[in-house]
Scaffold this motif. Structure first.
Motif, short mmCIF file in Angstrom:
data_model
loop_
_atom_site.label_atom_id
_atom_site.label_comp_id
_atom_site.label_asym_id
_atom_site.label_seq_id
_atom_site.Cartn_x
_atom_site.Cartn_y
_atom_site.Cartn_z
N LEU A 1 0.83 -1.20 0.00
CA LEU A 1 0.00 0.00 0.00
C LEU A 1 0.87 1.25 0.00
CD1 LEU A 1 -2.89 -0.93 2.47
CD2 LEU A 1 -2.89 -0.99 -0.02
N GLY A 2 1.95 1.20 0.75
CA GLY A 2 2.87 2.34 0.76
C GLY A 2 3.58 2.53 -0.56
N ILE B 1 -3.82 17.90 -0.88
CA ILE B 1 -3.58 17.62 0.54
C ILE B 1 -4.71 16.77 1.10
CG2 ILE B 1 -3.35 18.66 2.82
CD1 ILE B 1 -2.08 21.09 1.45
N MET B 2 -5.94 17.07 0.69
CA MET B 2 -7.09 16.28 1.14
C MET B 2 -6.95 14.82 0.73
SD MET B 2 -9.32 18.27 2.74
CE MET B 2 -10.88 17.42 2.55
N PHE C 1 -4.81 8.47 2.10
CA PHE C 1 -3.76 7.61 1.53
C PHE C 1 -2.74 7.23 2.60
CE2 PHE C 1 -4.18 8.56 -3.22
CZ PHE C 1 -4.53 7.25 -3.49
N VAL C 2 -2.23 8.22 3.32
CA VAL C 2 -1.20 7.99 4.33
C VAL C 2 -1.75 7.19 5.50
CG1 VAL C 2 0.36 9.10 5.97
CG2 VAL C 2 0.09 10.05 3.66
N ILE C 3 -2.93 7.59 6.01
CA ILE C 3 -3.51 6.87 7.15
C ILE C 3 -3.89 5.45 6.76
CG2 ILE C 3 -5.45 6.83 8.77
CD1 ILE C 3 -5.46 9.86 8.68
N VAL D 1 -2.99 0.24 7.69
CA VAL D 1 -3.52 -0.88 6.90
C VAL D 1 -5.05 -0.91 6.99
CG1 VAL D 1 -3.24 -3.31 6.34
CG2 VAL D 1 -1.43 -2.12 7.57
N ILE D 2 -5.65 0.18 6.53
CA ILE D 2 -7.11 0.29 6.43
C ILE D 2 -7.43 0.36 4.94
CG2 ILE D 2 -9.16 1.55 7.15
CD1 ILE D 2 -7.51 2.79 9.38
N PRO D 3 -7.66 -0.76 4.30
CA PRO D 3 -7.77 -0.76 2.83
C PRO D 3 -8.93 0.07 2.30
CG PRO D 3 -8.46 -2.87 3.76
CD PRO D 3 -7.84 -2.10 4.87
N LYS D 4 -10.04 0.03 2.98
CA LYS D 4 -11.20 0.79 2.47
C LYS D 4 -10.95 2.29 2.51
CE LYS D 4 -14.87 -2.60 3.22
NZ LYS D 4 -13.95 -3.75 3.30
N LEU D 5 -10.32 2.76 3.58
CA LEU D 5 -9.97 4.18 3.66
C LEU D 5 -8.96 4.53 2.56
CD1 LEU D 5 -10.15 6.90 5.11
CD2 LEU D 5 -8.30 6.11 6.63
N TYR D 6 -8.04 3.63 2.30
CA TYR D 6 -7.05 3.83 1.24
C TYR D 6 -7.73 4.02 -0.11
CZ TYR D 6 -3.03 2.72 -1.76
OH TYR D 6 -2.04 2.76 -2.72
#
Length: 346
Positions: free
Chosen positions: A127-128, A179-180, A185-187, A192-197
């Motif tokens: 993810l990173g 920035i938004m 993306f970073v969090i 490791v929160i795939p849905k937020l990603y």
């Protein structure tokens, strides 16, 4: 005898006209109302064809894509670094780990299905790594726009710009939107929160949709100057500002376009109404996109949702941009006909 008693001879027609003129001089200078004296009113009353007038063309410069190669390469850079590179990075990793998973399942649980070993979908490292390319295309466009606004201020900057650092509204909104997008993306990758990603591009669209809604549903006088409009003027629809900046800077039409564009908006009610409807069209698009991408994220496995969520984003942008382009062409022709007929309501 009657003549001797002082009777006057009858006045002729010329004498009567002269006498009437002297008696009521105000009647000689009485004019009909202005609307009855207008050229258009005279033309309509006499059944004459309308006047052939020349309408001022908004974009008058013949822009060459090679004049500003940085902006021209913006779209290819976005497609490359927002779709192609992330998909290559992620799906290369996924195919390798899935092959290892299949071999492990066959070795440890031969002939058993489904395999009790969890199938690898993602990890913190991938993810990173995939996030590393996101935003490169957007950053490229932002740098190219700022470069032109900074070094060619007198040519293309907003009319109220007094120094090189007073950029247009689109540049500031663009920077905040980037920035938004980085926040989820970073969090999402670090925790490791795939849905937020996967929701990261939705943060951009949600931010832009909120601005669109404010400019159309919450009209007010702006507390600061925006582009070519001074503080205290009425807030205009979001798409109006975006189109002004995009055509003036990215389209290389410069400050002359900003002047004609602003004058058209102030003098033509059809033009104003068009931008209101166009902004609502893009608000609808944001709602459709958010719903579609949410359905993808919450119903599909991650390795399907990863690529499809990006496909939904760019499909939405392509469809809404194509409709906007065709709609604008049709509207400009309609306004041109109304202008020639003198029928549009100012």
């Amino acid at each position: 005898m009657e003549a001797q008693q002082g009777s006057l001879p009858e006045a002729g027609p010329d004498a009567q006209k002269e006498d009437n003129t002297r008696a009521a001089p105000e009647e000689l200078f009485t004019r009909p109302p202005l609307e009855e004296r207008s050229t258009e009113q005279t033309i309509r009353s006499k059944g004459l064809p309308p006047l052939k007038r020349k309408e001022t063309k908004l974009a008058q410069k013949a822009a060459n894509p090679w004049q500003h190669l940085g902006i021209t390469l913006g779209l290819p850079m976005i497609l490359l670094f927002d779709i192609v590179v992330p998909c290559i990075i992620y799906y290369t990793w996924f195919d390798k780990h899935r092959a290892d998973w299949v071999r492990q399942c066959k070795a440890e649980f031969p002939g058993q299905g489904p395999c009790p070993i969890p199938k690898p979908e993602f990890d913190q490292n991938i993810l990173g790594a995939a996030i590393a390319s996101f935003g490169v295309g957007e950053l490229w466009i932002l740098v190219a726009r700022v470069w032109r606004l900074f070094f060619h201020q007198e040519e293309c900057a907003p009319l109220l710009s007094r120094n090189r650092w007073e950029l247009d509204a689109t540049s500031w909104v663009y920077a905040v939107a980037m920035i938004m997008a980085l926040i989820p993306f970073v969090i999402g990758s670090s925790l490791v929160i795939p849905k937020l990603y996967l929701y990261s591009p939705s943060f951009i669209m949600g931010f832009l949709g909120t601005l669109m809604f404010i400019t159309t549903c919450l009209p007010f006088n702006i507390p600061i100057g925006i582009n070519s409009h001074t503080r205290g003027t009425h807030l205009r629809p979001f798409i109006y500002y975006a189109a002004e900046d995009f055509i003036a800077v990215d389209g290389l039409q410069d400050r002359e376009f900003r002047v004609r564009y602003n004058e058209r908006y102030e003098s033509n009610k059809m033009f104003r109404r068009f931008f209101l409807y166009l902004t609502w069209w893009w608000i609808l698009g944001v709602c459709v996109y958010e719903g579609a991408v949410s359905a993808v994220i919450w119903t599909l496995e991650f390795h399907y949702a990863f690529g499809l969520s990006l496909g939904v984003l760019f499909a939405y942008i392509a469809i809404w941009a194509a409709v906007t382009f065709v709609w604008t062409k049709i509207e400009m022709k309609r306004e041109h006909k109304a202008y020639l007929a003198g029928a549009f309501d100012v």
